[in-house]
Design an enzyme around this catalytic site. Structure first.
Site, PDB file in Angstrom:
ATOM      1  N   CYS A 355       0.811  -1.227   0.000  1.00 52.18           N
ATOM      2  CA  CYS A 355       0.000   0.000   0.000  1.00 52.18           C
ATOM      3  C   CYS A 355       0.844   1.276   0.000  1.00 52.18           C
ATOM      4  CB  CYS A 355      -0.899   0.036   1.235  1.00 52.18           C
ATOM      5  SG  CYS A 355      -1.830  -1.454   1.535  1.00 52.18           S
TER       6      CYS A 355
HETATM    7  O1  KQY Z   1      -4.276  -0.162   2.466  1.00 54.43           O
HETATM    8  C1  KQY Z   1      -4.245   0.844   1.820  1.00 54.43           C
HETATM    9  N1  KQY Z   1      -4.043   0.785   0.523  1.00 54.43           N
HETATM   10  C2  KQY Z   1      -4.472   2.161   2.417  1.00 54.43           C
HETATM   11  C3  KQY Z   1      -4.899   2.120   3.817  1.00 54.43           C
HETATM   12  C4  KQY Z   1      -5.373   3.459   4.269  1.00 54.43           C
HETATM   13  C5  KQY Z   1      -5.633   3.501   5.713  1.00 54.43           C
HETATM   14  C6  KQY Z   1      -5.892   4.878   6.187  1.00 54.43           C
HETATM   15  N2  KQY Z   1      -5.893   4.925   7.622  1.00 54.43           N
END
Ligand code: KQY
Length: 371
Positions: A355
């Site tokens: 992520c």
């Molecule tokens: O997992 C993701 N691609 C983003 C997670 C965002 C979490 C915001 N607190």
């Protein structure tokens, strides 16, 4: 650079697989005090460890806010490019462009971003700085940009094999906070028009408690054409069991765009990872509410790895299954070295290594892959 209003597929562009060669990678330096405990200092160290591995074999660009630039520059290796760019948080996978190529040229797709659900169930407000990053990064990389801002999509919600197949989850792409006026068929068509894919495999769900409405990149990923890893638990009492089982059923029935059956490799999950009271105290509140509560289960999964040119960068949780996950991935990626990074600090923010990264594919990869 040009802003394009055509669709990538009609222009002969497609999204390569992450396991194909990369020109580079994008990350964002973390800063948000309601995402990262105690001023993000420990999270920064974890991000830097990820950056160090990726930068061994890819040109890495890290975006830092004006006020964090000096820290980022000091903490990151010299050969990492640090640029000043505003952001709301640090999820490059979701806010950087999705890159598409035609064998000669690279272009970026600028999807709409609304913090994983906008005013319906989004995770912060405002998100306008994040929403502007894709276009700025396209300018930096001298890539023409497809304007797809009318369609909300995050990079973490899609995986492609570069050969015409895309993996996603119904829980995320059909969620009310993203494109409520689009039917499932219209969403499929947009993905086909933009990513050069012909077949979409819809998994029902993702990882329990994943606050992105269950991005696919936490539960399932291609490791090669027609080969995937699936986050798995044998514990029938774990709420994750039913979610993983329903995904397995779909994957076992599925064929890809080339008519191949998929080989599914189960990647065990760590035991539930939960927030401590001390960690919760280190987080700012948002709108008068705590962003995490003690004992809250986080969406920990080894599937949230990043495939760089020479390594696979895999989250570790101080769990008995850490080594098992590395061994499984090492067997699946014989030409790369799998490196484990302690990822609890990243997980507290709500995502993991995949992520916080966005690959930039090599523009001269063979176009045949999408045919
Ligand atoms: O997992 C993701 N691609 C983003 C997670 C965002 C979490 C915001 N607190």
């Amino acid at each position: 650079m040009k802003i394009l209003h055509s669709r990538p597929t009609e222009d002969g562009f497609y999204m390569p697989a992450e396991f194909a060669e990369h020109e580079g990678c994008i990350m964002i330096f973390p800063h948000r005090r309601d995402s990262w405990q105690y001023g993000a200092y420990a999270a920064r160290k974890a991000f830097v460890q990820v950056a160090e591995v990726i930068a061994c074999s890819e040109k890495l660009t890290v975006c830092a806010r004006y006020e964090d630039y000096d820290s980022a520059r000091a903490m990151l290796p010299d050969h990492v490019r640090v640029i000043e760019m505003e952001s709301d948080d640090a999820w490059a996978r979701d806010v950087a462009p999705t890159f598409v190529i035609n064998g000669k040229t690279i272009r970026g797709i600028d999807w709409g971003f609304n913090a994983w659900g906008g005013l319906h169930d989004g995770l912060y407000f405002p998100w306008d700085k994040d929403n502007k990053m894709a276009r700025k990064l396209c300018d930096l990389l001298e890539a023409d940009t497809y304007d797809q801002r009318d369609f909300i999509l995050e990079g973490g919600s899609i995986h492609t094999d570069g050969e015409g197949t895309l993996l996603t989850t119904e829980a995320c792409l059909l969620s009310k906070g993203r494109n409520p006026d689009f039917s499932k068929e219209e969403i499929e068509q947009r993905l086909k028009d933009c990513l050069g894919v012909k077949k979409i495999i819809w998994l029902p769900s993702g990882i329990y408690q994943d606050e992105t409405n269950e991005h696919v990149d936490n539960i399932c990923a291609f490791t090669a054409p027609a080969e995937v890893v699936l986050a798995w638990t044998d514990d029938e009492n774990d709420p994750q069991y039913a979610l993983s089982k329903s995904c397995l059923a779909v994957l076992e029935r599925a064929t890809d765009a080339k008519g191949r059956k998929l080989t599914v490799h189960k990647l065990p999950l760590p035991k539930p990872v939960t927030m401590t009271a001390e960690e919760c105290e280190g987080l700012d509140w948002m709108d008068g509410q705590p962003t995490r509560i003690p004992n809250e289960r986080l969406a920990a999964s080894y599937v949230n790895f990043y495939i760089s040119n020479r390594h696979v960068v895999c989250p570790q949780f101080g769990d008995d299954n850490d080594g098992k996950a590395i061994a499984i991935l090492q067997a699946l990626f014989p030409t790369r070295t799998v490196i484990g990074i302690e990822a609890r600090e990243i997980l507290i923010g709500g995502g993991n290594i995949h992520c916080i990264t966005q690959q930039i594919p090599r523009r001269d990869l063979s176009c045949q892959q999408s045919m």
